[in-house]
Design a protein around this motif. Sequence first.
Motif, short mmCIF file in Angstrom:
data_model
loop_
_atom_site.label_atom_id
_atom_site.label_comp_id
_atom_site.label_asym_id
_atom_site.label_seq_id
_atom_site.Cartn_x
_atom_site.Cartn_y
_atom_site.Cartn_z
N UNK A 323 0.84 -1.20 0.00
CA UNK A 323 0.00 0.00 0.00
C UNK A 323 0.87 1.25 0.00
N UNK A 324 0.47 2.22 -0.81
CA UNK A 324 1.15 3.52 -0.87
C UNK A 324 0.16 4.62 -0.48
N UNK A 325 0.58 5.51 0.43
CA UNK A 325 -0.29 6.61 0.86
C UNK A 325 -0.24 7.74 -0.15
N UNK A 326 -1.40 8.07 -0.68
CA UNK A 326 -1.50 9.18 -1.64
C UNK A 326 -1.92 10.46 -0.94
N UNK A 327 -2.91 10.34 -0.03
CA UNK A 327 -3.40 11.54 0.65
C UNK A 327 -4.11 11.15 1.93
N UNK A 328 -4.14 12.03 2.88
CA UNK A 328 -4.92 11.82 4.09
C UNK A 328 -5.58 13.13 4.47
N UNK A 329 -6.79 13.03 5.02
CA UNK A 329 -7.48 14.22 5.49
C UNK A 329 -8.42 13.85 6.62
N UNK A 330 -8.77 14.86 7.40
CA UNK A 330 -9.65 14.64 8.54
C UNK A 330 -11.10 14.53 8.06
N UNK A 331 -12.02 14.42 9.02
CA UNK A 331 -13.44 14.31 8.69
C UNK A 331 -13.84 15.46 7.76
N UNK A 332 -14.59 15.17 6.69
CA UNK A 332 -15.04 16.24 5.78
C UNK A 332 -15.88 17.28 6.51
N UNK A 333 -16.03 18.46 5.93
CA UNK A 333 -16.86 19.49 6.55
C UNK A 333 -18.30 19.02 6.76
N UNK A 334 -18.97 19.64 7.71
CA UNK A 334 -20.32 19.23 8.08
C UNK A 334 -21.26 19.23 6.88
N UNK A 335 -21.24 20.28 6.07
CA UNK A 335 -22.18 20.39 4.95
C UNK A 335 -21.98 19.26 3.96
N UNK A 336 -20.73 18.81 3.79
CA UNK A 336 -20.47 17.73 2.85
C UNK A 336 -21.02 16.40 3.35
N UNK A 337 -21.03 16.23 4.67
CA UNK A 337 -21.48 14.97 5.26
C UNK A 337 -22.96 14.96 5.63
#
Length: 649
Positions: A323-337
Motif C-alpha cells: 500500500x502507498x499513501x496518496x493523501x490523508x485528510x480529517x473528517x469532511x466538513x459538516x455540509x459535505x457529510x
Amino acid sequence: MKLKYFLTLLVAFLIVNINAQSENDDILFVVDNEPVYTSEFIRVYNKNLDLVQDESQKNVDEYLKLFTSYKLKLREAKELGFHNKPSYKRELANYKKQLAKSFMKDTKVTNALVEEAYERISYDVKANHILVKVAESANSQDTLKAYNQIVSLRERALKEGFDSVRKEVHNGQTLFGEELGYFSGFKMVYKFETAAFNTNVGDISQPFRTRFGYHIVDVLDKRKSRGERTVAHIMLVNKKGDTINKPEVKIQEIYKKIQQGEDFAALAKQFSDDKSSAPKGGALAPFSSGQLSSPEFENVAFGLENKDDISVPFKSAYGWHIVKLINKKLIPPFEAMKPELEVKVKRDDRSKLIDEALNETLMKQYKVNKAIPDLNYFVSIMNEDYFKRSWKLPSDFNNDNPLLKIGKKQFYYRDFGDFLLKGQKGRLVRTDFKSFVINKYNAFLSESLVKYKEENLEYENEEFAHILAEYRDGLLLFDLMENTIWNASKTDSVDIQNYYDSHKENYVLPERINAVVASSTKQKTLKKVSKLLEQGMPIDEIKNLVNSNDKIEVIFTAGIMESNDKALPKSIPFKNGISKIYNHNESFVLVQVKEVLTKTQQTFEESKGKVVSDYQNFKEENWINGLREKYNVVLDQQALNRVKSQLNN
C-alpha cells in the motif's frame, strides 16, 4: 434485492409515469385510449439526459421509441392483471410505508441530531463496559433488581477498579464485562453512544438502560477521528495458470523493485490483480475508518503517516498487498457529510426522538385534541384474559361510540377495540389496567396519526406522489419482464438451443497463447533473459541467475492469454517462439509463446450464459414488436414537433 429487480426499478426511475396533468397539457401519443402527455415526456427526457449512456437515445425520436416501448410494457402488465396480484399490492404498500417515513420527519429535531452525530463521528472513544442483562419487557421487580445490581457494581468499580470488577463478574449470560476498543458515532446503540460521549475520560458513567439492560461505561480515552485515507495498492491473488510464482513470493519481488526505485504506479499497472485499480496505477477511492471490509488493509493504510509512504507486503483475506499513501485528510466538513448523516440518523435509535416530534407535528396539522379521552369504559372491560392472550370484546361492545378525530377521519371505539385485540402478542407486562389502557391508547394514537398521514401524503406532497408512481410502475414492469422474458432459461430450453445453433458464430473463443511474459525496467536484462530462454533454461533457473536476494531485475508471469491481456503488448504477433523486446506499461517486456491456441467454437454448455442473455434480448425485441401490433399507438406529430422545438431551445 435481486439485480434484475434493481435494474427494472432503475428503468422505472429513468422513465417515470406521473399521473397529474394540467388541463392544457398536450397529448403526445395514445396507447389503446390511454393518453401520454407532452409534459411527462419532456420532464423525463430532461431528467435523464445526462444518465443515458447511448448517445443515440439522446435523439428525441430515438428516445421516444424507448419511452413508447416502456408504455407498451406497462399497458401489457395491466392487461395481464399484474396490478391485482396480492404480492404486488403487498410490496407496494410496504414501499409506500417506508417512503412515507422519509417525508414525515421533524426537520428541526432531525437537524439537531445530525449536528450531534457529526460531532460524535469527529471523535473516537475508547471504553469498556459492564452490562446487567434485563429485557425491555421485564416486570418492575426484575427491572429494579437489575438496576440495584448495576448500582452496586458501579460502587465496587469505583473502589476496586473498573477492570478488575469487569473481569470478575463477566459470565457471558446475565453479566457482561467487555473491552470495546475505539468507536465513534453510529457504532453503538444511541443511548450507549450518548453515555460514552458524555462521560469524561477516566470516569465511570452513571447507570443507564438500553434495550439490552443496564450498563456502566468506563471511558479510557477520546481522540480525534482518524479521518480519511486515499491510497494506491498492488494486490496479488492465487492465479490459475501462473505456475511460476506464488503470490507471497512475487509480492516480495515487487517490493524489492520498489525499494530499488522503480515506479509504484507502473508496477501496479503491470502486476496488480485488482482489475479496477491496476489501470489507474493502483489508486483506490478515498475511505474512512471502519468503511472497508478488511481490517488488516485499513490498519496498514491508517498506519502510513506521510504522503508517498509505502507499506511492507502484508496479507489480508483478499490476497497480498503493498500500500502507498496518496493523501490523508480529517473528517469532511459538516455540509459535505450532512446528507449521509441524515440517512443514518433516520435509521438509528435516534429516530425515536424524531417520531415523538412527528406526533406533535401531526397532532397540530390535523387538529387532534391533546387531551386523552375518557377511557374508563375500556378499563372496565379489561381482565386477566388479556395477559393470557384470550381476551375478547364483550358482546355488547359500544362499537359506534366516537373516540377521536384526526383531520377528516373519525375514529370509533371499534377502532381502538380492534387495536387492543391485535395487541395480544409478544411478552405482555402486567400492570394496573388504567395505566395499561392509557399506554395502549398512546400507541394507537401514534399509529393512527402516521397511517392517516401516509394515506393522504400522496395528495399533500407532489414529490412523494411522483416517487410512488415511479415505484408502482417499476413493480409492474419487474413482474412482467420476469414472467415474459427473464424466466426464458427455465421454460424455453428448446428455443434457446435452436438460437445457439443459428448463431454459433457469436460464441467462439478468440485466438490465445500459452505464454511466459518477462518484465523488467532494463532492456539489457531482457536481452540476457532472451538468450537463456533460447538455450532452453527453465524459468526458475533464469530467476535465480538474473535476480538476487537484494535485487529483483525481472518478474515472470505465465498462463493462457488473449490479445487484450494487460501483460501483452498490443502489437505482439501470435506465433511460437521468443518475441522481440517491447516497451510496455512504462517497462520492457519479452514474451515466450509456447503454444498458439487457435480460434475455437464454444459448445452450448460453455457459452450457455451468454446464449441465454442474447436469446432474452432477441425474445424481448420480438415481444415489443408484438405489443406494437396488439395495442394501437397514435402519435400526434404536431405535438411532437412542439416538443422538439421546446427541447432544442
